[in-house]
Design a protein around this motif. Structure first.
Motif, PDB file in Angstrom:
ATOM      1  N   LEU A  13       0.818  -1.205   0.000  1.00  0.00           N
ATOM      2  CA  LEU A  13       0.000   0.000   0.000  1.00  0.00           C
ATOM      3  C   LEU A  13       0.854   1.258   0.000  1.00  0.00           C
ATOM      4  N   LEU A  14       1.915   1.290   0.824  1.00  0.00           N
ATOM      5  CA  LEU A  14       2.805   2.452   0.859  1.00  0.00           C
ATOM      6  C   LEU A  14       3.515   2.657  -0.476  1.00  0.00           C
ATOM      7  N   VAL A  15       3.977   1.568  -1.073  1.00  0.00           N
ATOM      8  CA  VAL A  15       4.676   1.665  -2.359  1.00  0.00           C
ATOM      9  C   VAL A  15       3.722   2.151  -3.443  1.00  0.00           C
ATOM     10  N   THR A  16       2.535   1.590  -3.486  1.00  0.00           N
ATOM     11  CA  THR A  16       1.548   1.966  -4.491  1.00  0.00           C
ATOM     12  C   THR A  16       1.102   3.415  -4.322  1.00  0.00           C
ATOM     13  N   ALA A  17       0.939   3.856  -3.076  1.00  0.00           N
ATOM     14  CA  ALA A  17       0.486   5.228  -2.814  1.00  0.00           C
ATOM     15  C   ALA A  17       1.481   6.246  -3.343  1.00  0.00           C
ATOM     16  N   GLY A  18       2.771   5.963  -3.197  1.00  0.00           N
ATOM     17  CA  GLY A  18       3.790   6.884  -3.669  1.00  0.00           C
ATOM     18  C   GLY A  18       3.873   8.176  -2.882  1.00  0.00           C
ATOM     19  N   LYS A  19       3.229   8.222  -1.726  1.00  0.00           N
ATOM     20  CA  LYS A  19       3.268   9.404  -0.864  1.00  0.00           C
ATOM     21  C   LYS A  19       3.134   8.945   0.579  1.00  0.00           C
ATOM     22  N   ALA A  20       3.352   9.858   1.500  1.00  0.00           N
ATOM     23  CA  ALA A  20       3.241   9.526   2.911  1.00  0.00           C
ATOM     24  C   ALA A  20       1.781   9.298   3.287  1.00  0.00           C
ATOM     25  N   MET A  21       1.576   8.338   4.179  1.00  0.00           N
ATOM     26  CA  MET A  21       0.227   8.026   4.641  1.00  0.00           C
ATOM     27  C   MET A  21       0.210   7.936   6.162  1.00  0.00           C
ATOM     28  N   SER A  22      -0.871   8.374   6.756  1.00  0.00           N
ATOM     29  CA  SER A  22      -1.049   8.232   8.196  1.00  0.00           C
ATOM     30  C   SER A  22      -1.556   6.824   8.494  1.00  0.00           C
ATOM     31  N   ARG A  23      -1.477   6.440   9.764  1.00  0.00           N
ATOM     32  CA  ARG A  23      -1.958   5.128  10.151  1.00  0.00           C
ATOM     33  C   ARG A  23      -3.437   4.974   9.846  1.00  0.00           C
ATOM     34  N   GLY A  80       1.555  17.245  14.900  1.00  0.00           N
ATOM     35  CA  GLY A  80       1.945  16.080  15.686  1.00  0.00           C
ATOM     36  C   GLY A  80       1.532  14.750  15.081  1.00  0.00           C
ATOM     37  N   LYS A  81       0.753  14.781  14.006  1.00  0.00           N
ATOM     38  CA  LYS A  81       0.308  13.543  13.362  1.00  0.00           C
ATOM     39  C   LYS A  81       1.483  12.879  12.651  1.00  0.00           C
ATOM     40  N   GLN A  82       1.553  11.551  12.747  1.00  0.00           N
ATOM     41  CA  GLN A  82       2.640  10.793  12.122  1.00  0.00           C
ATOM     42  C   GLN A  82       2.211  10.263  10.758  1.00  0.00           C
ATOM     43  N   TYR A  83       3.121  10.383   9.814  1.00  0.00           N
ATOM     44  CA  TYR A  83       2.921   9.856   8.470  1.00  0.00           C
ATOM     45  C   TYR A  83       4.121   8.959   8.159  1.00  0.00           C
ATOM     46  N   PHE A  84       3.902   7.966   7.310  1.00  0.00           N
ATOM     47  CA  PHE A  84       4.964   7.028   6.958  1.00  0.00           C
ATOM     48  C   PHE A  84       5.069   6.968   5.444  1.00  0.00           C
ATOM     49  N   ALA A  85       6.313   6.888   4.944  1.00  0.00           N
ATOM     50  CA  ALA A  85       6.517   6.884   3.498  1.00  0.00           C
ATOM     51  C   ALA A  85       7.634   5.940   3.108  1.00  0.00           C
ATOM     52  N   VAL A  86       7.465   5.346   1.941  1.00  0.00           N
ATOM     53  CA  VAL A  86       8.528   4.630   1.260  1.00  0.00           C
ATOM     54  C   VAL A  86       8.923   5.557   0.132  1.00  0.00           C
ATOM     55  N   CYS A  87      10.098   6.114   0.217  1.00  0.00           N
ATOM     56  CA  CYS A  87      10.511   7.133  -0.747  1.00  0.00           C
ATOM     57  C   CYS A  87      11.383   6.517  -1.828  1.00  0.00           C
ATOM     58  N   MET A  88      10.856   6.451  -3.037  1.00  0.00           N
ATOM     59  CA  MET A  88      11.598   5.858  -4.152  1.00  0.00           C
ATOM     60  C   MET A  88      12.754   6.752  -4.611  1.00  0.00           C
TER      61      MET A  88
END
Length: 125
Positions: free
Chosen positions: A15-25, A62-70
């Motif tokens: 999901l993170l790879v496909t999104a291509g952007k940071a996502m929150s939980r 303060g919200k956390q986001y997570f990303a897989v940065c290509m």
């Protein structure tokens, strides 16, 4: 330490790879197609960060986001790594170029967590 590859881990990473952007939980929880609770999502995301597969962005609220940065080198997530949050579409993305800033003598930077806020390229058209 080698970690097991579980269906939950695979689903979150895909999901993170496909999104291509940071996502929150909570955004991950809404879009994921496997049965997974929020504690497991956080555990998986934090392990991805520990293992260098993803990085965490803490926005100004303060919200956390997570990303897989290509675009990022595998282990340079903290080296002059800035992010941009669009106030219009709420997207958070890694900036494609390093941002350099002067630091006074006597200070040694160990990590950088900076989110620039404004209107992104797509929304300013």
């Amino acid at each position: 330490m080698k970690r097991r590859n579980t269906p939950s881990k695979k689903a979150v990473l895909d999901l993170l790879v496909t999104a291509g952007k940071a996502m929150s939980r909570d955004a991950i929880e809404q879009k994921i197609d496997v049965d997974i609770d929020r504690a497991t999502i956080y555990r998986v995301l934090n392990r991805f960060c520990e293992d260098g597969l993803a990085h965490k962005i803490v926005a100004e609220d303060g919200k956390q986001y997570f990303a897989v940065c290509m675009k990022c080198d595998e282990h340079s997530f903290t080296d002059n790594h800035f992010h941009f949050r669009c106030t219009n579409c709420q997207t958070i993305e890694c900036l494609p170029e390093a941002v350099h800033f002067p630091v006074p003598n006597g200070y040694n930077v160990e990590s950088v967590n900076c989110v620039l806020t404004g209107i992104c390229r797509d929304c300013s058209i």
